[in-house]
Design a protein around this motif. Sequence first.
Motif, PDB file in Angstrom:
ATOM      1  N   ASP A  65       0.806  -1.111   0.003  1.00 53.19           N
ATOM      2  CA  ASP A  65       0.090   0.058  -0.144  1.00 53.19           C
ATOM      3  C   ASP A  65       0.908   1.128  -0.155  1.00 53.19           C
ATOM      4  O   ASP A  65       1.708   1.434   0.686  1.00 53.19           O
ATOM      5  N   TYR A  66       0.756   2.115  -1.054  1.00 51.34           N
ATOM      6  CA  TYR A  66       1.478   3.226  -1.184  1.00 51.34           C
ATOM      7  C   TYR A  66       1.453   4.354   0.258  1.00 51.34           C
ATOM      8  O   TYR A  66       2.238   4.935   0.588  1.00 51.34           O
ATOM      9  N   ALA A  67       0.208   4.281   0.808  1.00 50.92           N
ATOM     10  CA  ALA A  67       0.009   5.170   1.806  1.00 50.92           C
ATOM     11  C   ALA A  67       0.904   4.622   3.046  1.00 50.92           C
ATOM     12  O   ALA A  67       1.215   5.286   3.837  1.00 50.92           O
ATOM     13  N   ALA A  68       1.395   3.362   3.176  1.00 50.87           N
ATOM     14  CA  ALA A  68       2.020   3.148   4.066  1.00 50.87           C
ATOM     15  C   ALA A  68       3.498   3.379   3.787  1.00 50.87           C
ATOM     16  O   ALA A  68       4.407   3.539   4.801  1.00 50.87           O
ATOM     17  N   PHE A  69       3.922   3.622   2.582  1.00 49.43           N
ATOM     18  CA  PHE A  69       5.314   3.907   2.152  1.00 49.43           C
ATOM     19  C   PHE A  69       5.520   5.628   2.039  1.00 49.43           C
ATOM     20  O   PHE A  69       6.656   6.096   2.084  1.00 49.43           O
ATOM     21  N   ALA A 108       9.938  17.189  12.543  1.00 49.73           N
ATOM     22  CA  ALA A 108       9.110  16.572  11.426  1.00 49.73           C
ATOM     23  C   ALA A 108       9.072  15.410  11.038  1.00 49.73           C
ATOM     24  O   ALA A 108       8.339  14.828  10.793  1.00 49.73           O
ATOM     25  N   GLY A 109      10.494  14.781  10.767  1.00 52.26           N
ATOM     26  CA  GLY A 109      10.726  13.486  10.549  1.00 52.26           C
ATOM     27  C   GLY A 109       9.949  12.582  11.424  1.00 52.26           C
ATOM     28  O   GLY A 109       9.504  11.842  11.085  1.00 52.26           O
ATOM     29  N   VAL A 110      10.086  12.764  12.601  1.00 56.44           N
ATOM     30  CA  VAL A 110       9.501  11.924  13.679  1.00 56.44           C
ATOM     31  C   VAL A 110       7.884  11.974  13.490  1.00 56.44           C
ATOM     32  O   VAL A 110       7.274  10.932  13.354  1.00 56.44           O
ATOM     33  N   LEU A 111       7.299  13.259  13.528  1.00 52.07           N
ATOM     34  CA  LEU A 111       5.857  13.340  13.046  1.00 52.07           C
ATOM     35  C   LEU A 111       5.513  12.505  12.012  1.00 52.07           C
ATOM     36  O   LEU A 111       4.459  11.923  11.990  1.00 52.07           O
ATOM     37  N   CYS A 112       6.281  12.522  11.089  1.00 50.65           N
ATOM     38  CA  CYS A 112       5.957  11.959   9.741  1.00 50.65           C
ATOM     39  C   CYS A 112       5.995  10.359   9.813  1.00 50.65           C
ATOM     40  O   CYS A 112       5.234   9.552   9.109  1.00 50.65           O
ATOM     41  N   ALA A 113       6.969   9.874  10.763  1.00 50.95           N
ATOM     42  CA  ALA A 113       6.940   8.468  10.997  1.00 50.95           C
ATOM     43  C   ALA A 113       6.082   7.732  11.960  1.00 50.95           C
ATOM     44  O   ALA A 113       5.946   6.751  12.001  1.00 50.95           O
ATOM     45  N   VAL A 114       5.280   8.731  12.535  1.00 54.01           N
ATOM     46  CA  VAL A 114       4.324   8.196  13.688  1.00 54.01           C
ATOM     47  C   VAL A 114       3.224   7.223  12.986  1.00 54.01           C
ATOM     48  O   VAL A 114       2.798   6.145  13.453  1.00 54.01           O
ATOM     49  N   GLU A 118       2.263   3.489  14.317  1.00 49.47           N
ATOM     50  CA  GLU A 118       1.085   3.057  14.639  1.00 49.47           C
ATOM     51  C   GLU A 118       0.461   1.859  13.877  1.00 49.47           C
ATOM     52  O   GLU A 118      -0.091   1.013  14.353  1.00 49.47           O
ATOM     53  N   GLN A 119       0.992   1.749  12.728  1.00 47.60           N
ATOM     54  CA  GLN A 119       0.613   0.583  11.618  1.00 47.60           C
ATOM     55  C   GLN A 119       1.294  -0.573  12.153  1.00 47.60           C
ATOM     56  O   GLN A 119       0.854  -1.659  12.333  1.00 47.60           O
ATOM     57  N   ALA A 120       2.617  -0.493  12.812  1.00 48.64           N
ATOM     58  CA  ALA A 120       3.482  -1.527  13.385  1.00 48.64           C
ATOM     59  C   ALA A 120       2.958  -2.014  14.426  1.00 48.64           C
ATOM     60  O   ALA A 120       2.650  -3.343  14.818  1.00 48.64           O
ATOM     61  N   LEU A 121       2.352  -1.202  15.333  1.00 53.53           N
ATOM     62  CA  LEU A 121       1.781  -1.592  16.683  1.00 53.53           C
ATOM     63  C   LEU A 121       0.375  -2.229  16.258  1.00 53.53           C
ATOM     64  O   LEU A 121       0.082  -3.080  16.969  1.00 53.53           O
ATOM     65  N   GLN A 122      -0.444  -2.022  15.362  1.00 51.02           N
ATOM     66  CA  GLN A 122      -1.657  -2.454  14.766  1.00 51.02           C
ATOM     67  C   GLN A 122      -1.396  -4.030  14.462  1.00 51.02           C
ATOM     68  O   GLN A 122      -1.806  -4.966  14.742  1.00 51.02           O
ATOM     69  N   LEU A 123      -0.068  -4.149  13.866  1.00 54.70           N
ATOM     70  CA  LEU A 123       0.062  -5.343  13.261  1.00 54.70           C
ATOM     71  C   LEU A 123       0.703  -6.148  14.470  1.00 54.70           C
ATOM     72  O   LEU A 123       0.346  -7.453  14.540  1.00 54.70           O
ATOM     73  N   ILE A 124       1.203  -5.917  15.464  1.00 57.54           N
ATOM     74  CA  ILE A 124       1.717  -6.517  16.682  1.00 57.54           C
ATOM     75  C   ILE A 124       0.512  -6.892  17.431  1.00 57.54           C
ATOM     76  O   ILE A 124       0.459  -8.248  17.643  1.00 57.54           O
TER      77      ILE A 124
END
Length: 127
Positions: A65-69, A108-114, A118-124
């Motif tokens: 999914d491009y939204a994840a990338f 700003a980089g950290v905010l973009c990586a949030v 969140e997706q990684a936590l949902q997968l876990i």
Amino acid sequence: MDELVRICGIALVAILCLSLLRDKAPSMGLVLALGVTAVLAAALIPMVGRVLDCVRSLVDAAGLDYAAFAPVMQVVGICLAVKISAELCRDAGERTLASIVEIGGTAAGVLCAVPLVEQALQLIRAI
């Protein structure tokens, strides 16, 4: 590849001009550096566009999914903008301002990586 050679050539000519100007008119050297930076950044836009097209093709081919990338690409863009801005600040003799730009870029980089975190936590949680 021709574009990169052209960009390097322009940068080398600018360095020669800057080295002559900075001794006689330091403020004009900064203006020249800003102008050349803007011209070279504009020259890079088509190349960056092609890189983004390749990345999109790879993401599609991998079935991701491009939204994840997208946050990864945003962080790369932030890093490039911060690097250029901080170096221009240093060229102007404003080391503290360069540091603030870098701190802002980090935030700003950290905010973009949030969203990725969140997706990684949902997968876990799903496991």
